[in-house]
Design a protein around this motif. Structure first.
Motif, PDB file in Angstrom:
ATOM      1  N   THR A   1       3.202 -10.930  -4.196  1.00 49.98           N
ATOM      2  CA  THR A   1       2.618  -9.749  -4.825  1.00 49.98           C
ATOM      3  C   THR A   1       3.689  -9.121  -5.695  1.00 49.98           C
ATOM      4  O   THR A   1       4.790  -8.830  -5.219  1.00 49.98           O
ATOM      5  CB  THR A   1       2.125  -8.742  -3.777  1.00 49.98           C
TER       6      THR A   1
ATOM      7  N   TYR B   1      -0.006   0.470  -4.124  1.00 47.46           N
ATOM      8  CA  TYR B   1      -0.937  -0.589  -4.511  1.00 47.46           C
ATOM      9  C   TYR B   1      -2.039  -0.682  -3.442  1.00 47.46           C
ATOM     10  O   TYR B   1      -1.974  -1.500  -2.518  1.00 47.46           O
ATOM     11  CB  TYR B   1      -0.203  -1.916  -4.674  1.00 47.46           C
ATOM     12  N   ALA B   2      -3.044   0.161  -3.576  1.00 49.54           N
ATOM     13  CA  ALA B   2      -4.104   0.267  -2.579  1.00 49.54           C
ATOM     14  C   ALA B   2      -4.915  -1.012  -2.430  1.00 49.54           C
ATOM     15  O   ALA B   2      -5.538  -1.239  -1.393  1.00 49.54           O
ATOM     16  CB  ALA B   2      -5.039   1.427  -2.946  1.00 49.54           C
ATOM     17  N   GLU B   3      -4.923  -1.863  -3.451  1.00 47.19           N
ATOM     18  CA  GLU B   3      -5.731  -3.082  -3.428  1.00 47.19           C
ATOM     19  C   GLU B   3      -5.120  -4.206  -2.598  1.00 47.19           C
ATOM     20  O   GLU B   3      -5.695  -5.284  -2.489  1.00 47.19           O
ATOM     21  CB  GLU B   3      -5.955  -3.608  -4.861  1.00 47.19           C
ATOM     22  N   ALA B   4      -3.953  -4.002  -2.008  1.00 46.02           N
ATOM     23  CA  ALA B   4      -3.284  -5.060  -1.247  1.00 46.02           C
ATOM     24  C   ALA B   4      -4.159  -5.506  -0.079  1.00 46.02           C
ATOM     25  O   ALA B   4      -4.497  -4.721   0.807  1.00 46.02           O
ATOM     26  CB  ALA B   4      -1.935  -4.578  -0.741  1.00 46.02           C
ATOM     27  N   ALA B   5      -4.528  -6.779  -0.107  1.00 49.30           N
ATOM     28  CA  ALA B   5      -5.379  -7.342   0.948  1.00 49.30           C
ATOM     29  C   ALA B   5      -4.533  -7.718   2.160  1.00 49.30           C
ATOM     30  O   ALA B   5      -3.355  -8.069   2.031  1.00 49.30           O
ATOM     31  CB  ALA B   5      -6.094  -8.584   0.426  1.00 49.30           C
TER      32      ALA B   5
ATOM     33  N   ARG C   1       0.835  -1.214   0.000  1.00 46.80           N
ATOM     34  CA  ARG C   1       0.000   0.000   0.000  1.00 46.80           C
ATOM     35  C   ARG C   1       0.867   1.261   0.000  1.00 46.80           C
ATOM     36  O   ARG C   1       0.568   2.226  -0.704  1.00 46.80           O
ATOM     37  CB  ARG C   1      -0.938  -0.004   1.205  1.00 46.80           C
TER      38      ARG C   1
ATOM     39  N   GLN D   1      -0.205  -7.594  -9.089  1.00 46.07           N
ATOM     40  CA  GLN D   1      -0.868  -8.877  -9.286  1.00 46.07           C
ATOM     41  C   GLN D   1      -0.391  -9.826  -8.201  1.00 46.07           C
ATOM     42  O   GLN D   1       0.754  -9.752  -7.747  1.00 46.07           O
ATOM     43  CB  GLN D   1      -0.600  -9.409 -10.680  1.00 46.07           C
TER      44      GLN D   1
ATOM     45  N   HIS E   1       0.826  -0.887 -10.376  1.00 46.82           N
ATOM     46  CA  HIS E   1      -0.029  -1.946 -10.889  1.00 46.82           C
ATOM     47  C   HIS E   1       0.462  -3.231 -10.239  1.00 46.82           C
ATOM     48  O   HIS E   1       1.668  -3.456 -10.155  1.00 46.82           O
ATOM     49  CB  HIS E   1       0.075  -2.046 -12.413  1.00 46.82           C
TER      50      HIS E   1
END
Length: 172
Positions: free
Chosen positions: A148, A133-137, A129, A161, A159
């Motif tokens: 990641t 990468y704000a989507e990091a769970a 984050r 994945q 970006h």
């Protein structure tokens, strides 16, 4: 004219890819015990070897870990394969300071750097984050196989994945 535009678009995409930092983030491999600074278990040693195999063609030029031996031991096979020195980043000041220090070190690297970061279940997502990468769970304590991969595009963000490596881990 269409050929020129297509060539220009391909050239721009290639240049953008070449200018992105690539960051691989993983949690340390399985621990031998629940001590304060445990070594890796046999499963952890196998996962560390699987990480080195996964990154064999990647050539990370920088490897950052926490100072705890489980992160350094996880990074060791990859570091040895690529002849890179592992750089432990201090935990002084707590988790937030550690995350900020790693993000600062990554941002200070050249724009085409390839980096491996080996952290902990409570630091890997915040590092992702902090790098944009704000989507990091969040990562559960029982998860060891998540990798990641981030492509940092300067000020335009990251970006990412998520993939898996080594033996699958299962969480109850």
């Amino acid at each position: 004219m269409k050929r020129f535009l297509l060539a220009a678009a391909v050239s721009l995409l290639t240049a953008t890819s070449a200018m992105a930092q690539t960051v691989y983030l993983v949690r340390h491999a399985e621990k031998a015990d629940a001590g304060a600074d445990p070594a890796l278990s046999e499963a952890g040693q196998a996962r560390a070897a699987a990480l080195a195999a996964m990154l064999a063609d990647v050539h990370p030029g920088h490897i950052f870990t926490s100072p705890l031996q489980r992160t350094r031991l996880t990074a060791a096979p990859t570091a040895a394969f690529h002849s890179v020195t592992v750089e432990p980043i201090s935990l002084d000041g707590g988790g937030a300071a550690h995350v900020a220090a790693i993000a600062e070190r990554v941002r200070a690297l050249p724009e085409d750097a390839v980096v491996l970061i080996v952290g902990h279940s409570n630091t890997v997502p915040p590092i992702a984050r902090a790098l944009g990468y704000a989507e990091a769970a969040d990562m559960p304590e029982c998860e060891y196989d998540r990798m990641t991969t981030l492509h940092l595009m300067g000020d335009t963000g990251a970006h990412g994945q998520v993939t898996r490596y080594g033996a699958p881990t299962t969480c109850p």
